[in-house]
Design a protein around this motif. Structure first.
Motif, PDB file in Angstrom:
ATOM      1  N   LEU A 142       0.768  -1.538  -0.429  1.00  0.00           N
ATOM      2  CA  LEU A 142      -0.141  -0.360  -0.037  1.00  0.00           C
ATOM      3  C   LEU A 142       1.034   1.314  -0.039  1.00  0.00           C
ATOM      4  N   HIS A 143       0.802   2.119  -0.580  1.00  0.00           N
ATOM      5  CA  HIS A 143       1.464   3.054  -0.964  1.00  0.00           C
ATOM      6  C   HIS A 143       1.015   4.238   0.565  1.00  0.00           C
ATOM      7  N   LEU A 144       0.706   4.132   1.501  1.00  0.00           N
ATOM      8  CA  LEU A 144       1.076   4.849   2.793  1.00  0.00           C
ATOM      9  C   LEU A 144      -0.373   6.052   2.662  1.00  0.00           C
ATOM     10  N   ASP A 145       1.447   7.686   2.117  1.00  0.00           N
ATOM     11  CA  ASP A 145       0.876   8.641   2.009  1.00  0.00           C
ATOM     12  C   ASP A 145      -0.100   8.964   0.915  1.00  0.00           C
ATOM     13  N   ARG A 146       0.055   8.355  -0.629  1.00  0.00           N
ATOM     14  CA  ARG A 146      -0.674   8.169  -1.246  1.00  0.00           C
ATOM     15  C   ARG A 146      -1.919   8.271  -0.911  1.00  0.00           C
ATOM     16  N   ALA A 147      -2.390   7.096  -0.507  1.00  0.00           N
ATOM     17  CA  ALA A 147      -3.952   6.697   0.240  1.00  0.00           C
ATOM     18  C   ALA A 147      -4.465   7.891   1.380  1.00  0.00           C
ATOM     19  N   HIS A 175       2.026   9.868  12.369  1.00  0.00           N
ATOM     20  CA  HIS A 175       2.303   8.899  12.423  1.00  0.00           C
ATOM     21  C   HIS A 175       2.447   7.591  12.244  1.00  0.00           C
ATOM     22  N   ALA A 176       0.594   7.422  11.823  1.00  0.00           N
ATOM     23  CA  ALA A 176       0.826   6.283  10.821  1.00  0.00           C
ATOM     24  C   ALA A 176       1.544   5.874   9.984  1.00  0.00           C
ATOM     25  N   ILE A 177       1.963   6.723   8.995  1.00  0.00           N
ATOM     26  CA  ILE A 177       3.926   6.968   8.114  1.00  0.00           C
ATOM     27  C   ILE A 177       4.499   6.503   8.671  1.00  0.00           C
ATOM     28  N   ALA A 178       4.962   6.723   9.644  1.00  0.00           N
ATOM     29  CA  ALA A 178       6.204   6.555  10.583  1.00  0.00           C
ATOM     30  C   ALA A 178       6.551   5.167  11.481  1.00  0.00           C
TER      31      ALA A 178
END
Ligand code: GLU
Length: 281
Positions: A142-147, A175-178
């Motif tokens: 999953l590309h989390l930042d893009r999501a 926080h989720a990204i880190a």
């Protein structure tokens, strides 16, 4: 309020131990007290490590513990196709990318151990790859930042009723990204859905109103709530219970065969003894 529905979702990769039994008893007791339903789901998408023998032993141990479940046992491995529409939808949204990294690649890229995270956040080696470059053995991440960008200013929240984190939680993007980052949603080399997505989708498909599980999984809730929000699904309430500790106050290890329920059974203990040991008598 709707009916209370919860589940116990072990991965049949080993015997049921005291920590699992505790979790199953808490969920079971909550469902029975609420006049609701308690479901059993085998999270067996790791086709190499999951074994039908372990699943059978888990069912036997639960029965011995006096735990009854409603309806048939769901096996994720038996319904792998059911997760494809969600993976396709996330692909259409351009939120997945292929990844060929091995654990060794990831460890090498993480020059120093990451501080304060319980989990190796993917260092982004394959992040710039497009789905067109996908090879048959690649995992999908999953590309989390893009999501999160796609969800824009939308507040992503979930409610928690467990003792340690009780209340409404607003997911903090940074926080989720880190702390979690770009998780694998489809496994490497197998083209098979991975835990984060399969578990969240089945919670919805099974109509789970309360996800009852150990607080070691609390940090992963954010990612599951993000996935469900992206896919337009309702968000269950979460209840993360505290973990049982051994005589020295140490958290019980997942794989501690000395505390396998089958071992206690062989030693002649009763299910009441187990309840007393974990403080649920
Ligand atoms: N299958 C996971 C495990 O055995 C639990 C998943 C969950 O309860 O969400 O740890």
């Amino acid at each position: 309020m709707g009916r209370f529905v919860t589940r116990f979702a072990p991965s049949p990769t080993g015997p049921l131990h005291l920590g699992h039994a505790y979790s199953a008893m808490i969920g079971h007791d909550m469902a029975r007290a609420a006049g609701g339903r308690f479901l059993l789901r085998m999270e067996d998408t790791d086709l190499e490590r999951s074994k039908p023998e372990w699943a059978a032993l888990i069912e036997e141990d639960l029965t011995w513990l006096g735990i009854t479940w409603d309806g048939p046992v769901l096996s994720q491995a038996a319904q792998l196709d059911s997760y494809n529409p969600a993976l396709e939808r996330l692909t259409e949204m351009d939120l997945l990318y292929p990844c060929s990294c091995t654990r060794a690649d990831i460890r090498a890229a993480l020059a120093a151990p990451q501080e304060g995270v319980a989990y190796d956040v993917y260092p982004g080696i394959c992040k710039a790859r497009s789905m067109e470059s996908r090879q048959s053995g690649d995992a999908l991440r999953l590309h989390l930042d893009r999501a999160l960008e796609r969800l824009g200013g939308q507040e992503i929240t979930f409610d928690e009723t467990g003792p340690t984190h009780k209340g409404r939680h607003v997911i903090d993007h940074a926080h989720a990204i880190a702390t979690i980052g770009d998780v694998v949603l489809s496994r490497k080399g197998e083209n098979i859905v991975a835990y984060f997505l399969a578990s969240a989708l089945d919670d919805v498909a099974q109509g789970i109103t309360h996800v009852v599980r150990g607080e070691d999984l609390f940090d992963f809730t954010a990612i599951q709530v993000i996935l469900l929000t992206l896919l337009g699904h309702p968000i269950p309430t979460y209840h993360h219970h505290t973990l049982i500790r051994d005589e020295n106050g140490k958290r019980l290890a997942k794989r501690d065969d000395a505390r396998a329920i089958s071992k206690y059974r062989e030693d002649g203990l009763t299910s009441q003894d187990i309840r007393e040991m974990v403080g649920l008598a």
